[in-house]
Scaffold this motif. Structure first.
Motif, PDB file in Angstrom:
ATOM      1  N   PRO A 176     -14.040  70.791  33.313  1.00 46.72           N
ATOM      2  CA  PRO A 176     -13.146  72.068  32.968  1.00 46.72           C
ATOM      3  C   PRO A 176     -14.287  73.367  33.284  1.00 46.72           C
ATOM      4  CG  PRO A 176     -14.317  71.199  30.976  1.00 46.72           C
ATOM      5  CD  PRO A 176     -14.469  70.160  32.279  1.00 46.72           C
ATOM      6  N   SER A 177     -13.547  74.541  33.258  1.00 44.73           N
ATOM      7  CA  SER A 177     -14.391  75.776  33.462  1.00 44.73           C
ATOM      8  C   SER A 177     -15.003  76.117  32.162  1.00 44.73           C
ATOM      9  CB  SER A 177     -13.246  76.904  33.705  1.00 44.73           C
ATOM     10  OG  SER A 177     -12.539  77.146  32.657  1.00 44.73           O
TER      11      SER A 177
ATOM     12  N   ALA B   1     -16.800  68.798  21.331  1.00 45.47           N
ATOM     13  CA  ALA B   1     -16.226  69.171  22.670  1.00 45.47           C
ATOM     14  C   ALA B   1     -16.549  68.380  23.754  1.00 45.47           C
ATOM     15  CB  ALA B   1     -16.347  70.683  22.765  1.00 45.47           C
ATOM     16  N   GLU B   2     -18.008  68.021  23.745  1.00 46.11           N
ATOM     17  CA  GLU B   2     -18.558  67.320  24.999  1.00 46.11           C
ATOM     18  C   GLU B   2     -17.987  65.742  24.965  1.00 46.11           C
ATOM     19  OE1 GLU B   2     -20.176  68.453  27.593  1.00 46.11           O
ATOM     20  OE2 GLU B   2     -20.023  70.441  26.665  1.00 46.11           O
ATOM     21  N   LEU B   3     -18.050  65.240  23.723  1.00 47.24           N
ATOM     22  CA  LEU B   3     -17.446  64.020  23.593  1.00 47.24           C
ATOM     23  C   LEU B   3     -15.937  63.838  23.949  1.00 47.24           C
ATOM     24  CD1 LEU B   3     -19.266  63.067  20.430  1.00 47.24           C
ATOM     25  CD2 LEU B   3     -19.841  61.929  22.561  1.00 47.24           C
TER      26      LEU B   3
ATOM     27  N   ALA C 157     -11.501  62.124  27.821  1.00 49.93           N
ATOM     28  CA  ALA C 157     -10.300  62.526  28.303  1.00 49.93           C
ATOM     29  C   ALA C 157     -10.335  62.099  30.077  1.00 49.93           C
ATOM     30  CB  ALA C 157      -9.872  63.866  27.772  1.00 49.93           C
ATOM     31  N   ASP C 158      -9.079  61.372  30.284  1.00 47.39           N
ATOM     32  CA  ASP C 158      -8.965  61.172  31.772  1.00 47.39           C
ATOM     33  C   ASP C 158      -8.060  62.250  32.622  1.00 47.39           C
ATOM     34  OD1 ASP C 158      -6.564  60.299  30.537  1.00 47.39           O
ATOM     35  OD2 ASP C 158      -6.948  58.212  31.247  1.00 47.39           O
ATOM     36  N   SER C 159      -7.481  63.053  31.743  1.00 55.98           N
ATOM     37  CA  SER C 159      -6.602  64.210  32.080  1.00 55.98           C
ATOM     38  C   SER C 159      -6.438  65.247  31.081  1.00 55.98           C
ATOM     39  CB  SER C 159      -5.144  63.461  32.099  1.00 55.98           C
ATOM     40  OG  SER C 159      -4.348  63.175  31.240  1.00 55.98           O
TER      41      SER C 159
ATOM     42  N   LEU D 292      -6.703  65.174  27.200  1.00 60.76           N
ATOM     43  CA  LEU D 292      -7.567  66.142  26.189  1.00 60.76           C
ATOM     44  C   LEU D 292      -6.817  66.887  25.352  1.00 60.76           C
ATOM     45  CD1 LEU D 292     -10.226  67.456  25.842  1.00 60.76           C
ATOM     46  CD2 LEU D 292      -9.930  69.099  27.625  1.00 60.76           C
ATOM     47  N   ALA D 293      -5.710  67.489  25.663  1.00 60.88           N
ATOM     48  CA  ALA D 293      -4.891  68.170  24.911  1.00 60.88           C
ATOM     49  C   ALA D 293      -4.332  67.397  23.678  1.00 60.88           C
ATOM     50  CB  ALA D 293      -3.545  68.684  25.534  1.00 60.88           C
TER      51      ALA D 293
END
Length: 262
Positions: free
Chosen positions: A4-5, A28-30, A35-37, A41-42
């Protein structure tokens, strides 16, 4: 998933912080690693913001340097329980016969398996989801995991022969369960939290059984709150056990060891 940016990462941290996550950057890092997509993640982020325990979303918790699998509804091992493990390791010799009652995910049993190399190791819990989780964590460690109430499911041949019984039994007073953080109160099994009117109902039953299941010189080691320690020691004394209280201010933890006399 593509990296991610920095803007996306900052937005995720901000969302977690706004939801009350104290360690938003670490979380957030974890979540990003899990998340694989973007869609995953959402979903994970939405569930975390809604209050689900981070450990349940990741499928694991860190405990005493071990990665412990946890599943939905299963009690998440707390950092403070490291004191229980330390106390148990200190009072127990090598090649001990060890039982972890109210084992939850089996976290304490996993760590004790590595530290003590027990000659016999077992764990037990009344909750089927916890038992399934403990069996995953203890696979390959030569441990048996039983489902049932405290000592009831254990092999009768071990009665009076155990060197160590550990129990992170529930010790929250019933009236205080409603005051617990939602992560625990809404997402962990009530049977893992509610310790009865004064919080000591299950621990008294553990001690009453330990008198018969411990070998002479064996130890019971339990976790409790600091304000409950004196009352628990009184209960242990009444059963003929010899208690000692352990405190760790850094962990905000209290454990009580109790020896069965020779």
């Amino acid at each position: 998933m593509a990296a991610p940016s920095s803007t996306d990462r900052s937005a995720l941290v901000g969302r977690l912080r706004a939801a009350g996550c104290v360690y938003a950057e670490d979380e957030a890092e974890l979540l990003l690693a899990a998340a694989d997509s973007p869609a995953t993640l959402a979903e994970l982020t939405a569930r975390r913001v809604a209050g689900e325990p981070l450990e349940h979303l990741l499928g694991w918790a860190e405990f005493c340097g071990q990665r412990i699998a946890v599943a939905a509804g299963v009690f998440v091992p707390r950092g403070r329980t490291a004191l229980l493990v330390e106390a148990a390791s200190a009072v127990t010799g090598p090649q001990a016969a060890v039982v972890d009652l109210c084992c939850g995910s089996g976290a304490a049993a996993v760590v004790l398996a590595h530290r003590l190399a027990p000659r016999w190791l077992a764990a037990a819990d009344i909750d089927p989801a916890a038992v399934a989780c403990a069996r995953r964590n203890l696979a390959g460690l030569g441990a048996e995991v039983f489902q049932g109430d405290l000592f009831t499911p254990l092999p009768v041949r071990w009665r009076g022969r155990l060197d160590l019984v550990v129990a992170n039994a529930p010790y929250v007073p019933t009236a205080a369960v409603a005051l617990m953080p939602g992560e625990a109160r809404l997402h962990e099994a009530p049977v893992a939290l509610d310790g009865g009117p004064d919080g000591l109902a299950v621990l008294r039953r553990v001690a009453a059984g330990a008198v018969h299941w411990l070998a002479p010189g064996g130890h019971l080691v339990v976790e409790v709150s600091a304000v409950q320690a004196d009352a628990l020691c009184t209960a242990f004394d009444a059963l003929g056990l010899v208690p000692s209280v352990w405190h760790d201010e850094d962990l905000d933890a209290t454990a009580v060891t109790a020896r069965r006399p020779f």
